[in-house]
Design a protein around this motif. Structure first.
Motif, PDB file in Angstrom:
ATOM      1  N   VAL A  48      54.704  24.767  29.133  1.00  0.00           N
ATOM      2  CA  VAL A  48      55.386  25.661  30.063  1.00  0.00           C
ATOM      3  C   VAL A  48      54.396  26.642  30.668  1.00  0.00           C
ATOM      4  CG1 VAL A  48      57.638  25.540  28.898  1.00  0.00           C
ATOM      5  CG2 VAL A  48      55.952  27.241  28.152  1.00  0.00           C
ATOM      6  N   THR A  49      54.781  27.179  31.803  1.00  0.00           N
ATOM      7  CA  THR A  49      54.065  28.315  32.388  1.00  0.00           C
ATOM      8  C   THR A  49      55.008  29.511  32.341  1.00  0.00           C
ATOM      9  OG1 THR A  49      54.789  27.816  34.651  1.00  0.00           O
ATOM     10  CG2 THR A  49      52.715  26.818  33.898  1.00  0.00           C
ATOM     11  N   TYR A  50      54.428  30.702  32.267  1.00  0.00           N
ATOM     12  CA  TYR A  50      55.270  31.877  32.065  1.00  0.00           C
ATOM     13  C   TYR A  50      54.507  33.149  32.408  1.00  0.00           C
ATOM     14  CZ  TYR A  50      52.415  31.970  27.821  1.00  0.00           C
ATOM     15  OH  TYR A  50      51.353  31.969  26.957  1.00  0.00           O
ATOM     16  N   GLU A  51      55.270  34.210  32.571  1.00  0.00           N
ATOM     17  CA  GLU A  51      54.712  35.551  32.684  1.00  0.00           C
ATOM     18  C   GLU A  51      54.965  36.284  31.383  1.00  0.00           C
ATOM     19  OE1 GLU A  51      56.423  37.402  36.091  1.00  0.00           O
ATOM     20  OE2 GLU A  51      55.729  35.842  37.480  1.00  0.00           O
ATOM     21  N   VAL A  52      54.201  37.308  31.116  1.00  0.00           N
ATOM     22  CA  VAL A  52      54.298  38.005  29.837  1.00  0.00           C
ATOM     23  C   VAL A  52      54.773  39.435  30.041  1.00  0.00           C
ATOM     24  CG1 VAL A  52      53.025  38.859  27.825  1.00  0.00           C
ATOM     25  CG2 VAL A  52      52.528  36.593  28.742  1.00  0.00           C
ATOM     26  N   LEU A  53      55.744  39.821  29.211  1.00  0.00           N
ATOM     27  CA  LEU A  53      56.241  41.191  29.189  1.00  0.00           C
ATOM     28  C   LEU A  53      56.006  41.750  27.793  1.00  0.00           C
ATOM     29  CD1 LEU A  53      57.840  43.535  30.532  1.00  0.00           C
ATOM     30  CD2 LEU A  53      59.918  42.476  29.621  1.00  0.00           C
ATOM     31  N   THR A  54      55.397  42.924  27.705  1.00  0.00           N
ATOM     32  CA  THR A  54      55.135  43.562  26.419  1.00  0.00           C
ATOM     33  C   THR A  54      56.218  44.583  26.130  1.00  0.00           C
ATOM     34  OG1 THR A  54      52.753  43.290  26.717  1.00  0.00           O
ATOM     35  CG2 THR A  54      53.463  44.848  25.043  1.00  0.00           C
TER      36      THR A  54
END
Length: 203
Positions: A48-54
Protein backbone atom coordinates in the motif's frame (compact mmCIF):
# COMPACT_ATOMS: atom_id res chain seq x y z
CA UNK A 1 4.38 12.97 1.49
CA UNK A 2 3.36 9.44 0.53
CA UNK A 3 5.12 6.32 1.72
CA UNK A 4 4.98 2.70 0.65
CA UNK A 5 4.88 -0.40 2.81
CA UNK A 6 3.30 -3.78 3.40
CA UNK A 7 0.39 -4.65 5.68
CA UNK A 8 2.15 -7.21 7.87
CA UNK A 9 -0.54 -7.47 10.57
CA UNK A 10 -4.29 -7.32 10.04
CA UNK A 11 -7.17 -8.09 12.44
CA UNK A 12 -10.23 -8.12 10.22
CA UNK A 13 -12.81 -8.49 13.00
CA UNK A 14 -11.46 -5.36 14.65
CA UNK A 15 -10.75 -3.51 11.43
CA UNK A 16 -7.15 -2.49 12.03
CA UNK A 17 -3.57 -3.62 11.62
CA UNK A 18 -0.04 -2.38 11.03
CA UNK A 19 2.07 -1.44 8.02
CA UNK A 20 5.79 -2.17 7.87
CA UNK A 21 7.40 0.61 5.80
CA UNK A 22 9.61 -0.31 2.88
CA UNK A 23 13.22 0.11 3.93
CA UNK A 24 12.42 -0.45 7.60
CA UNK A 25 11.29 1.82 10.37
CA UNK A 26 8.57 1.90 12.99
CA UNK A 27 5.34 0.08 12.14
CA UNK A 28 2.44 2.35 11.21
CA UNK A 29 -1.08 1.82 12.55
CA UNK A 30 -3.77 1.41 9.89
CA UNK A 31 -7.56 1.41 10.31
CA UNK A 32 -10.10 0.24 7.75
CA UNK A 33 -11.49 3.79 7.61
CA UNK A 34 -8.07 5.02 6.44
CA UNK A 35 -8.59 3.67 2.93
CA UNK A 36 -9.51 6.35 0.41
CA UNK A 37 -12.25 4.32 -1.28
CA UNK A 38 -14.69 1.56 -0.38
CA UNK A 39 -12.71 -1.36 -1.69
CA UNK A 40 -11.87 -4.88 -0.63
CA UNK A 41 -10.71 -5.36 2.92
CA UNK A 42 -7.09 -6.37 3.38
CA UNK A 43 -6.12 -9.83 4.54
CA UNK A 44 -2.41 -9.14 5.06
CA UNK A 45 0.75 -8.81 2.95
CA UNK A 46 -0.78 -6.21 0.58
CA UNK A 47 1.47 -3.43 -0.67
CA UNK A 48 0.00 0.00 0.00
CA UNK A 49 0.88 3.65 -0.27
CA UNK A 50 -0.13 6.05 2.46
CA UNK A 51 0.40 9.32 4.26
CA UNK A 52 1.46 9.45 7.88
CA UNK A 53 -0.21 11.27 10.75
CA UNK A 54 1.52 11.46 14.14
CA UNK A 55 -0.89 11.38 17.07
CA UNK A 56 -0.55 13.17 20.41
CA UNK A 57 0.82 9.96 21.91
CA UNK A 58 3.46 9.72 19.22
CA UNK A 59 1.79 6.80 17.42
CA UNK A 60 2.11 6.83 13.66
CA UNK A 61 -1.18 6.34 11.81
CA UNK A 62 -1.66 5.76 8.11
CA UNK A 63 -4.03 8.06 6.22
CA UNK A 64 -5.28 8.15 2.62
CA UNK A 65 -4.29 4.51 2.14
CA UNK A 66 -4.36 2.96 -1.33
CA UNK A 67 -3.39 -0.45 -2.63
CA UNK A 68 -0.37 -0.40 -4.92
CA UNK A 69 -1.52 -0.73 -8.52
CA UNK A 70 -5.22 -0.46 -7.67
CA UNK A 71 -7.67 0.69 -10.31
CA UNK A 72 -9.99 3.50 -9.29
CA UNK A 73 -13.77 3.42 -9.58
CA UNK A 74 -14.26 -0.30 -9.06
CA UNK A 75 -17.87 -1.46 -8.75
CA UNK A 76 -19.33 -1.16 -5.28
CA UNK A 77 -19.72 -4.52 -3.53
CA UNK A 78 -23.05 -5.76 -2.14
CA UNK A 79 -21.79 -5.01 1.35
CA UNK A 80 -21.50 -1.33 0.45
CA UNK A 81 -24.35 -0.90 -2.03
CA UNK A 82 -27.54 0.93 -1.07
CA UNK A 83 -29.74 -1.33 -3.20
CA UNK A 84 -30.07 -4.08 -0.56
CA UNK A 85 -31.37 -1.42 1.83
CA UNK A 86 -33.99 -0.32 -0.71
CA UNK A 87 -34.92 -3.95 -1.34
CA UNK A 88 -35.41 -4.58 2.39
CA UNK A 89 -37.52 -1.46 2.90
CA UNK A 90 -39.75 -2.37 -0.05
CA UNK A 91 -40.04 -5.95 1.22
CA UNK A 92 -41.13 -4.81 4.69
CA UNK A 93 -43.54 -2.26 3.22
CA UNK A 94 -45.15 -4.98 1.10
CA UNK A 95 -45.46 -7.21 4.16
CA UNK A 96 -47.21 -4.43 6.09
CA UNK A 97 -49.51 -3.81 3.13
CA UNK A 98 -50.32 -7.53 2.92
CA UNK A 99 -51.21 -7.60 6.61
CA UNK A 100 -53.37 -4.49 6.18
CA UNK A 101 -55.20 -6.13 3.26
CA UNK A 102 -55.61 -9.29 5.34
CA UNK A 103 -53.66 -11.42 2.86
CA UNK A 104 -50.88 -12.17 5.32
CA UNK A 105 -51.35 -13.17 8.98
CA UNK A 106 -50.19 -10.61 11.49
CA UNK A 107 -48.23 -13.22 13.46
CA UNK A 108 -45.85 -13.71 10.51
CA UNK A 109 -45.00 -10.02 10.50
CA UNK A 110 -44.52 -10.27 14.28
CA UNK A 111 -42.07 -13.16 13.78
CA UNK A 112 -40.02 -11.03 11.37
CA UNK A 113 -40.06 -8.10 13.80
CA UNK A 114 -38.97 -10.17 16.81
CA UNK A 115 -36.28 -12.19 15.04
CA UNK A 116 -34.95 -9.04 13.37
CA UNK A 117 -34.65 -7.32 16.74
CA UNK A 118 -32.86 -10.34 18.24
CA UNK A 119 -30.56 -10.56 15.21
CA UNK A 120 -29.75 -6.83 15.39
CA UNK A 121 -28.82 -7.15 19.06
CA UNK A 122 -26.63 -10.21 18.43
CA UNK A 123 -24.72 -8.38 15.68
CA UNK A 124 -24.14 -5.54 18.13
CA UNK A 125 -22.91 -7.82 20.91
CA UNK A 126 -20.72 -9.75 18.47
CA UNK A 127 -19.15 -6.51 17.25
CA UNK A 128 -18.39 -5.51 20.84
CA UNK A 129 -16.97 -8.96 21.57
CA UNK A 130 -14.71 -8.72 18.53
CA UNK A 131 -13.29 -5.40 19.73
CA UNK A 132 -12.67 -6.71 23.26
CA UNK A 133 -11.50 -10.22 22.29
CA UNK A 134 -14.42 -11.81 24.13
CA UNK A 135 -16.45 -14.89 23.20
CA UNK A 136 -18.06 -14.40 19.80
CA UNK A 137 -21.51 -15.23 18.51
CA UNK A 138 -21.17 -18.13 16.05
CA UNK A 139 -21.79 -17.13 12.44
CA UNK A 140 -24.15 -20.07 12.01
CA UNK A 141 -26.37 -18.56 14.73
CA UNK A 142 -26.61 -15.28 12.84
CA UNK A 143 -27.33 -17.12 9.59
CA UNK A 144 -29.99 -19.31 11.21
CA UNK A 145 -31.76 -16.25 12.56
CA UNK A 146 -31.67 -14.74 9.06
CA UNK A 147 -33.29 -17.87 7.68
CA UNK A 148 -36.02 -17.67 10.33
CA UNK A 149 -36.90 -14.11 9.32
CA UNK A 150 -34.30 -11.97 11.07
CA UNK A 151 -32.43 -11.02 7.91
CA UNK A 152 -33.83 -7.45 7.74
CA UNK A 153 -32.44 -6.78 11.22
CA UNK A 154 -29.21 -8.45 10.19
CA UNK A 155 -28.84 -6.24 7.14
CA UNK A 156 -29.41 -3.03 9.07
CA UNK A 157 -26.99 -4.21 11.77
CA UNK A 158 -24.33 -4.91 9.15
CA UNK A 159 -24.59 -1.35 7.92
CA UNK A 160 -24.97 0.39 11.29
CA UNK A 161 -22.14 -1.47 13.01
CA UNK A 162 -20.06 -2.13 9.85
CA UNK A 163 -19.93 -5.75 10.86
CA UNK A 164 -19.82 -8.76 8.50
CA UNK A 165 -20.77 -6.46 5.65
CA UNK A 166 -17.83 -7.16 3.35
CA UNK A 167 -16.77 -10.67 4.33
CA UNK A 168 -17.56 -12.47 1.09
CA UNK A 169 -18.12 -15.96 2.48
CA UNK A 170 -20.51 -14.62 5.13
CA UNK A 171 -22.35 -12.43 2.62
CA UNK A 172 -22.84 -15.35 0.22
CA UNK A 173 -24.39 -17.50 2.95
CA UNK A 174 -26.40 -14.56 4.27
CA UNK A 175 -28.03 -13.77 0.93
CA UNK A 176 -28.68 -17.46 0.38
CA UNK A 177 -30.66 -17.52 3.63
CA UNK A 178 -32.51 -14.38 2.52
CA UNK A 179 -33.64 -16.00 -0.74
CA UNK A 180 -34.60 -19.20 1.07
CA UNK A 181 -36.61 -17.26 3.64
CA UNK A 182 -38.50 -15.30 0.98
CA UNK A 183 -39.24 -18.51 -0.93
CA UNK A 184 -40.59 -20.14 2.24
CA UNK A 185 -42.69 -17.04 2.96
CA UNK A 186 -44.30 -17.18 -0.48
CA UNK A 187 -45.16 -20.84 0.06
CA UNK A 188 -46.64 -20.20 3.51
CA UNK A 189 -48.57 -17.13 2.33
CA UNK A 190 -50.10 -18.89 -0.66
CA UNK A 191 -53.88 -19.50 -0.43
CA UNK A 192 -53.45 -23.29 -0.54
CA UNK A 193 -50.96 -23.25 2.30
CA UNK A 194 -53.19 -20.95 4.36
CA UNK A 195 -56.20 -23.23 3.86
CA UNK A 196 -54.12 -26.22 4.97
CA UNK A 197 -52.84 -24.32 7.99
CA UNK A 198 -56.40 -23.33 8.92
CA UNK A 199 -57.51 -26.96 8.76
CA UNK A 200 -54.61 -28.11 10.89
CA UNK A 201 -55.30 -25.42 13.48
CA UNK A 202 -59.04 -25.98 13.28
CA UNK A 203 -59.69 -22.34 12.51
Amino acid sequence: MRYQGKITTWKDDQGFGFITPNGGGKDVFIHIKSFTQNKKRPIGNELVTYEVLTGVNGRLSAQQVRYVGEINNRPVTIGKSVYPIYFTIIFLALMCLAVYLNTLPLFILAIYAITSLVTFILYWTDKRAAKKNLQRTPEKTLQLLSLLGGWPGGLFAQRVFRHKSVKQSFQFTYWTTVLMNIAILFVIASPAARRLLSKLLGV
